[in-house]
Design a protein around this motif. Structure first.
Motif, PDB file in Angstrom:
ATOM      1  N   GLY A 379     -19.228   3.831   5.573  1.00 32.78           N
ATOM      2  CA  GLY A 379     -19.826   2.617   5.023  1.00 32.78           C
ATOM      3  C   GLY A 379     -19.429   2.310   3.603  1.00 32.78           C
ATOM      4  O   GLY A 379     -19.721   1.220   3.098  1.00 32.78           O
ATOM      5  N   SER A 380     -18.777   3.259   2.931  1.00 32.74           N
ATOM      6  CA  SER A 380     -18.268   2.985   1.590  1.00 32.74           C
ATOM      7  C   SER A 380     -16.918   2.295   1.724  1.00 32.74           C
ATOM      8  O   SER A 380     -16.484   1.942   2.820  1.00 32.74           O
ATOM      9  CB  SER A 380     -18.153   4.282   0.782  1.00 32.74           C
ATOM     10  OG  SER A 380     -17.206   5.152   1.380  1.00 32.74           O
ATOM     11  N   ASN A 381     -16.209   2.118   0.628  1.00 36.84           N
ATOM     12  CA  ASN A 381     -14.937   1.405   0.690  1.00 36.84           C
ATOM     13  C   ASN A 381     -13.994   1.867  -0.399  1.00 36.84           C
ATOM     14  O   ASN A 381     -14.406   2.469  -1.397  1.00 36.84           O
ATOM     15  CB  ASN A 381     -15.163  -0.110   0.562  1.00 36.84           C
ATOM     16  CG  ASN A 381     -16.017  -0.483  -0.623  1.00 36.84           C
ATOM     17  OD1 ASN A 381     -17.227  -0.651  -0.480  1.00 36.84           O
ATOM     18  ND2 ASN A 381     -15.423  -0.589  -1.800  1.00 36.84           N
ATOM     19  N   ALA A 382     -12.727   1.576  -0.194  1.00 32.31           N
ATOM     20  CA  ALA A 382     -11.721   1.862  -1.209  1.00 32.31           C
ATOM     21  C   ALA A 382     -12.003   1.039  -2.455  1.00 32.31           C
ATOM     22  O   ALA A 382     -12.502  -0.077  -2.377  1.00 32.31           O
ATOM     23  CB  ALA A 382     -10.333   1.522  -0.670  1.00 32.31           C
ATOM     24  N   THR A 383     -11.693   1.607  -3.601  1.00 29.00           N
ATOM     25  CA  THR A 383     -11.889   0.866  -4.852  1.00 29.00           C
ATOM     26  C   THR A 383     -10.578   0.618  -5.582  1.00 29.00           C
ATOM     27  O   THR A 383     -10.566  -0.066  -6.605  1.00 29.00           O
ATOM     28  CB  THR A 383     -12.850   1.614  -5.790  1.00 29.00           C
ATOM     29  OG1 THR A 383     -12.375   2.952  -5.994  1.00 29.00           O
ATOM     30  CG2 THR A 383     -14.240   1.670  -5.191  1.00 29.00           C
ATOM     31  N   ILE A 384      -9.488   1.141  -5.072  1.00 27.36           N
ATOM     32  CA  ILE A 384      -8.176   0.849  -5.636  1.00 27.36           C
ATOM     33  C   ILE A 384      -7.481  -0.109  -4.690  1.00 27.36           C
ATOM     34  O   ILE A 384      -7.202   0.214  -3.537  1.00 27.36           O
ATOM     35  CB  ILE A 384      -7.332   2.128  -5.820  1.00 27.36           C
ATOM     36  CG1 ILE A 384      -8.072   3.110  -6.726  1.00 27.36           C
ATOM     37  CG2 ILE A 384      -5.968   1.772  -6.385  1.00 27.36           C
ATOM     38  CD1 ILE A 384      -8.398   2.583  -8.101  1.00 27.36           C
ATOM     39  N   ILE A 385      -7.223  -1.312  -5.173  1.00 25.36           N
ATOM     40  CA  ILE A 385      -6.673  -2.375  -4.355  1.00 25.36           C
ATOM     41  C   ILE A 385      -5.176  -2.481  -4.618  1.00 25.36           C
ATOM     42  O   ILE A 385      -4.742  -2.555  -5.774  1.00 25.36           O
ATOM     43  CB  ILE A 385      -7.349  -3.723  -4.671  1.00 25.36           C
ATOM     44  CG1 ILE A 385      -8.877  -3.560  -4.738  1.00 25.36           C
ATOM     45  CG2 ILE A 385      -6.928  -4.781  -3.662  1.00 25.36           C
ATOM     46  CD1 ILE A 385      -9.515  -3.047  -3.474  1.00 25.36           C
ATOM     47  N   GLY A 386      -4.375  -2.477  -3.564  1.00 23.94           N
ATOM     48  CA  GLY A 386      -2.932  -2.595  -3.713  1.00 23.94           C
ATOM     49  C   GLY A 386      -2.515  -4.007  -4.073  1.00 23.94           C
ATOM     50  O   GLY A 386      -3.312  -4.939  -4.108  1.00 23.94           O
ATOM     51  N   GLU A 387      -1.229  -4.183  -4.331  1.00 22.44           N
ATOM     52  CA  GLU A 387      -0.717  -5.491  -4.723  1.00 22.44           C
ATOM     53  C   GLU A 387      -0.633  -6.451  -3.542  1.00 22.44           C
ATOM     54  O   GLU A 387      -0.718  -7.660  -3.705  1.00 22.44           O
ATOM     55  CB  GLU A 387       0.669  -5.333  -5.360  1.00 22.44           C
ATOM     56  CG  GLU A 387       0.631  -4.585  -6.701  1.00 22.44           C
ATOM     57  CD  GLU A 387       2.003  -4.455  -7.324  1.00 22.44           C
ATOM     58  OE1 GLU A 387       2.972  -5.015  -6.754  1.00 22.44           O
ATOM     59  OE2 GLU A 387       2.126  -3.810  -8.380  1.00 22.44           O
ATOM     60  N   LYS A 388      -0.457  -5.909  -2.333  1.00 20.42           N
ATOM     61  CA  LYS A 388      -0.350  -6.753  -1.149  1.00 20.42           C
ATOM     62  C   LYS A 388      -1.710  -6.952  -0.510  1.00 20.42           C
ATOM     63  O   LYS A 388      -2.606  -6.114  -0.646  1.00 20.42           O
ATOM     64  CB  LYS A 388       0.607  -6.110  -0.145  1.00 20.42           C
ATOM     65  CG  LYS A 388       2.021  -5.921  -0.661  1.00 20.42           C
ATOM     66  CD  LYS A 388       2.876  -5.202   0.363  1.00 20.42           C
ATOM     67  CE  LYS A 388       4.281  -4.961  -0.166  1.00 20.42           C
ATOM     68  NZ  LYS A 388       5.115  -4.219   0.816  1.00 20.42           N
ATOM     69  N   VAL A 389      -1.878  -8.061   0.195  1.00 19.98           N
ATOM     70  CA  VAL A 389      -3.121  -8.327   0.905  1.00 19.98           C
ATOM     71  C   VAL A 389      -3.362  -7.211   1.913  1.00 19.98           C
ATOM     72  O   VAL A 389      -2.482  -6.854   2.693  1.00 19.98           O
ATOM     73  CB  VAL A 389      -3.058  -9.684   1.634  1.00 19.98           C
ATOM     74  CG1 VAL A 389      -4.306  -9.887   2.482  1.00 19.98           C
ATOM     75  CG2 VAL A 389      -2.925 -10.815   0.620  1.00 19.98           C
ATOM     76  N   GLY A 390      -4.574  -6.639   1.894  1.00 18.80           N
ATOM     77  CA  GLY A 390      -4.921  -5.595   2.846  1.00 18.80           C
ATOM     78  C   GLY A 390      -4.409  -4.215   2.491  1.00 18.80           C
ATOM     79  O   GLY A 390      -4.545  -3.277   3.282  1.00 18.80           O
ATOM     80  N   GLU A 391      -3.843  -4.073   1.288  1.00  9.23           N
ATOM     81  CA  GLU A 391      -3.327  -2.767   0.869  1.00  9.23           C
ATOM     82  C   GLU A 391      -4.378  -2.056   0.021  1.00  9.23           C
ATOM     83  O   GLU A 391      -4.841  -2.581  -0.993  1.00  9.23           O
ATOM     84  CB  GLU A 391      -2.033  -2.930   0.068  1.00  9.23           C
ATOM     85  CG  GLU A 391      -1.426  -1.609  -0.372  1.00  9.23           C
ATOM     86  CD  GLU A 391      -0.196  -1.794  -1.251  1.00  9.23           C
ATOM     87  OE1 GLU A 391       0.547  -0.811  -1.436  1.00  9.23           O
ATOM     88  OE2 GLU A 391       0.011  -2.912  -1.760  1.00  9.23           O
ATOM     89  N   PHE A 392      -4.744  -0.850   0.445  1.00  9.44           N
ATOM     90  CA  PHE A 392      -5.739  -0.065  -0.274  1.00  9.44           C
ATOM     91  C   PHE A 392      -5.182   1.328  -0.529  1.00  9.44           C
ATOM     92  O   PHE A 392      -4.419   1.864   0.272  1.00  9.44           O
ATOM     93  CB  PHE A 392      -7.037   0.020   0.526  1.00  9.44           C
ATOM     94  CG  PHE A 392      -7.639  -1.335   0.790  1.00  9.44           C
ATOM     95  CD1 PHE A 392      -8.445  -1.941  -0.152  1.00  9.44           C
ATOM     96  CD2 PHE A 392      -7.378  -2.002   1.968  1.00  9.44           C
ATOM     97  CE1 PHE A 392      -8.979  -3.196   0.078  1.00  9.44           C
ATOM     98  CE2 PHE A 392      -7.910  -3.257   2.213  1.00  9.44           C
ATOM     99  CZ  PHE A 392      -8.716  -3.860   1.259  1.00  9.44           C
TER     100      PHE A 392
END
Length: 839
Positions: A379-392
């Motif tokens: 239920g948690s989530n990634a907090t580092i977002i990649g440069e591309k859409v949907g990239e974590f």
């Protein structure tokens, strides 16, 4: 009506404008040409700055002129110039500075090209005297050429990497390596400064700072006549300087001369050469300036408000630009936003989509879908977002934080998308889960994890529907409660400053949000055609309270209980409503102070934060936004909140009362001086959401006062807000953190949905305006917006100039034809909604 901002600058107020293209080049520029320029976090062409850097002029963009031997700087940093006023004009996204004295007019236009990674400054000098004047010019642009990490870490050592080459009308630097957190790597980025004049040639080049300073200072260099280097010279191991001296020329009265500075960041020398071949021509620079203005005008044309006054219309036009800037800049990279590595966080992904949904952007559906790939099975989530859409990516340095509010926002955005489009099918698209080894709401870690950050089961990618992802995040947020029965605060909620209560802290505001989300999910279930909903077994057990949240974490951490089961949608819907009612009772029993307003938090000692004397705006906001109080109690909340938190002198509603001590059992926010940032400032984002909540209950008098106070503060000269709205106003009413605040999306949402009453519900449109008398211009208020992918102009006509509460919709005319319909699945391009007195 014009969207240009024109000011006479009498002193440095810290204004700056972002300059950006969609290729990744990002700059900031002030009326004094300070600011920086970069292409991503690791590649700064100009030295990175924070707020105080706005006032540092000696190592930024400049041309040193000598007019009849007297020094005058393009950036106006000489003693004489600092005491002179000048004209400042800002457009989207370019600026023009015009300085006049007894001999010359100096006009500087600055912008970034749309398709090439160059920042361009076009300088026009006109002899306004009646005599011939002599003119010399020396460009002065220190070239930083590396990562901001090297400001105080290997600053000198990284200069040893520089390979500087003098070329025709330019200086190029390509360091051999990069030194930063990624390790020592071969560098493939080239930095350049070129300069041209239409009436003079470069007479000498000064490509390194040592030679430029030559025993002087950056402010008063002594090496401007150095002729040690020529075209073809290569210098290794020194700080790079973009300094070129032009031949002395004479200007007749009325005659003009043009100079340019072109700063580039590219990965191939061919690209630099192509850029310079193009922009060495001054006519091409002027053409590109027109392209920039037209590009941003069109990009920012997705919604238009014709309301109240020309001043307000122009202000809101800058507000609608801000979400566009957020989309490409994230929440960093500008002088106030000097933290982190740039990019966006989880909450930003969903908040920024709010305005993007209104723009009928065809990528919205895919963006929403791809974003769910960042959800973990706990239920948690990634907090580092990649440069591309949907990239974590896995959390930086394996340091994990859990924001308790993160699970709440995806449903808000997804529901807005469904309401605008009627697209319920998105809920049944299958999406993967993020897996980096962290489990138990990221408090534990597996000994091994997936190599590709994707949850695998029996050798295959494990997927669940978007609806399953939504149920998961909101049920975890619901069941993850502390001893008082409210959602655990974890490492913070929306207020990042509440970061020291992760053991016993609880957030009542987001308890309310999760509660409402369960009701929203129940409503969605009633609208879908499927009779059975597929979810994984452990989630089914959780929603049915067959085991507690810790049992759930234990089971899914070992990939057990992930087999799919079907649950009747009506049973699931009723269960969600039942859970919501239970939590509503908890709020009613424990979270109300003096029968007037809502308690906000539980601290790390397990005690409630607020007393009869204190209040947090966040709790009142989330209550009103999420339909928690009755109408009668909402009025009490509005009255109490205004009494305790409203300050007309600094922009409206403060974020909280003054707790008068450092609350180490709550978070760093309460180490800040009161009235600054997350401790009692007028935090525009939360103040706007609170205003939305007031309108939600038709408390329009309170709401109009709130939004007008916030917007009017930005128009005051003393607020030092150049355009749009800031992130917050401090205790002096000065705006801080410009251009990249999430406030803008919520202001657009407030105006479109509440004030103009454009109500979309599962793809169907109805009108419920909450415009006040002063919102109309000669009895008319207009909005132009996309509805079902079609641009619609909606005009409210209030001929009798009635105030809210005094009018009703008397008739609706679509494309010159009156209709009796009040709910529309489709609608024509021109709509007139007539308002009249109640019958």
């Amino acid at each position: 009506m014009g969207e240009k901002i024109k000011k006479t600058i009498n002193y440095n107020q810290g204004y700056y404008l972002p300059l950006v293209n969609l290729k990744g080049l990002v700059g900031s520029v002030t009326p004094y040409l300070s600011g920086d320029l970069k292409k991503g976090y690791y590649n700064y062409a100009l030295e990175p700055i924070s707020e105080l850097g706005l006032f540092n002029l000696s190592n930024k963009r400049n041309i040193i002129f000598y007019v009849d031997g007297e020094r005058l700087d393009l950036n106006g940093q000489t003693d004489k110039q600092l005491n002179e006023s000048f004209e400042y004009e800002v457009d989207k996204l370019s600026q023009v500075i015009t300085r006049n004295n007894e001999k010359i007019k100096m006009e500087t236009t600055s912008f970034i090209s749309i398709n090439e990674n160059v920042e361009i400054h076009l300088v026009r000098i006109v002899n306004t005297s009646k005599k011939i004047i002599s003119l010399e010019a020396v460009t002065s642009v220190p070239m930083y050429s590396r990562s901001p990490e090297n400001i105080h870490d290997h600053r000198h050592v990284t200069s040893l990497l520089n390979i500087v080459e003098v070329v025709e009308n330019g200086i190029i630097n390509k360091p051999t390596l990069t030194f930063d957190e990624r390790g020592h790597k071969l560098n493939d980025v080239i930095y350049s400064v070129h300069s041209f004049c239409d009436k003079a040639k470069v007479s000498n080049y000064i490509p390194i700072i040592d030679e430029y300073i030559s025993g002087g200072t950056m402010m008063y260099p002594k090496g401007l006549k150095s002729s040690k280097y020529n075209v073809g010279s290569i210098i290794k191991g020194y700080e790079c300087m973009g300094a070129m001296r032009f031949e002395n020329i004479n200007l007749n009265p009325g005659e003009e001369v043009n100079y340019s500075i072109i700063i580039g960041v590219e990965d191939e020398i061919e690209k630099i050469n192509n850029n310079i071949n193009k922009y060495s021509n001054f006519e091409n620079i002027k053409k590109e300036l027109k392209n920039v203005k037209n590009f941003y005008k069109e990009l920012n044309n997705y919604i238009n408000f014709n309301v109240e006054s020309e001043k307000r219309i122009d202000q809101l036009k800058w507000v609608t630009l801000q979400p566009i800037l957020r989309r490409y800049l994230g929440n960093s990279y500008l002088p106030h936003h000097d933290y982190g590595h740039g990019g966006r966080g989880w909450r930003d992904l969903w908040q920024d989509l709010l305005s993007l949904i209104y723009s009928a952007d065809k990528s919205v559906s895919e963006s929403i879908y791809e974003n769910f790939a960042g959800v973990r099975i706990d239920g948690s989530n990634a907090t580092i977002i990649g440069e591309k859409v949907g990239e974590f990516k896995s959390d930086r340095n394996q340091i994990v934080r859990v924001w308790s509010d993160h699970g709440a926002w995806p449903l808000l955005t997804t529901k807005l998308y469904i309401d605008e489009t009627g697209d319920l099918d998105i809920l049944f698209k299958k999406q993967k889960y993020f897996e980096d080894g962290f489990t138990h709401y990221s408090k534990m870690k597996k000994p091994t994890s997936s190599d590709n950050n994707i949850l695998m089961l029996n050798g295959k990618v494990y997927e669940g529907t978007i609806l399953e992802h939504l149920l998961l995040q909101n049920l975890i947020g619901y069941f993850n409660i502390g001893e008082h029965g409210f959602t655990r605060l974890e490492d913070a909620d929306w207020n990042d400053g509440l970061d020291m209560a992760n053991k016993k802290g609880e957030t009542i505001p987001f308890t309310m949000f999760y509660l409402e989300n369960l009701r929203v999910l129940a409503d969605i279930l009633s609208k879908i055609d499927q009779s059975n909903i597929e979810i994984f077994e452990s989630l089914s057990k959780l929603v049915n309270e067959e085991f507690n949240i810790f049992d759930y974490f234990n089971e899914v951490s070992s990939n057990k209980g992930l087999n799919k089961v079907n649950i009747d949608k009506n049973i699931l819907s009723n269960k969600l409503k039942s859970l919501a009612s239970k939590r509503e009772e908890t709020i009613l029993q424990k979270a109300i102070i003096n029968n007037q307003y809502y308690q906000s938090y539980v601290d790390n000692d397990g005690n409630f934060l607020d007393s009869e004397k204190t209040m947090s705006l966040t709790a009142q906001t989330m209550a009103l936004m999420n339909n928690i109080p009755s109408k009668d109690f909402a009025i009490k909340v509005a009255e109490a909140t205004r009494d305790k938190l409203f300050d007309n002198k600094i922009g409206g509603y403060r974020l909280n009362s003054d707790y008068k001590k450092i609350l180490t059992n709550m978070g760093r926010a309460y180490g800040f001086a009161y009235g600054h940032k997350e401790n009692g400032a007028v935090f525009c984002h939360m103040a706007t959401m609170y205003t939305y909540g007031l309108y939600n209950y038709d408390l329009v008098n309170y709401g109009n006062e709130a939004v007008m106070t916030l917007l009017n503060q930005a128009l005051k000269e003393e607020s030092q807000v150049l355009a749009g709205v800031p992130e917050y106003y401090n205790n002096q009413g000065k705006g801080k953190y410009m251009f990249l605040t999430g406030t803008a999306s919520w202001l657009i949402k407030l105006y479109r949905e509440q004030i103009f009453g454009i109500n979309m519900n599962y793809g169907e449109l109805s009108f419920n305006p909450k415009l006040v008398k002063n919102d109309f211009i000669n009895g008319v208020a207009e909005i132009e917006t996309y509805i079902k992918n079609k641009k619609i102009k909606i005009k409210y006509i209030n001929q009798k100039e009635l105030d809210f509460g005094k009018y009703q919709i008397s008739k609706i005319v679509i494309c010159n034809k009156e209709t009796n319909d009040r709910v529309f699945k489709e609608i024509g391009e021109n709509v007139e909604v007539y308002l009249d007195e109640f019958n």
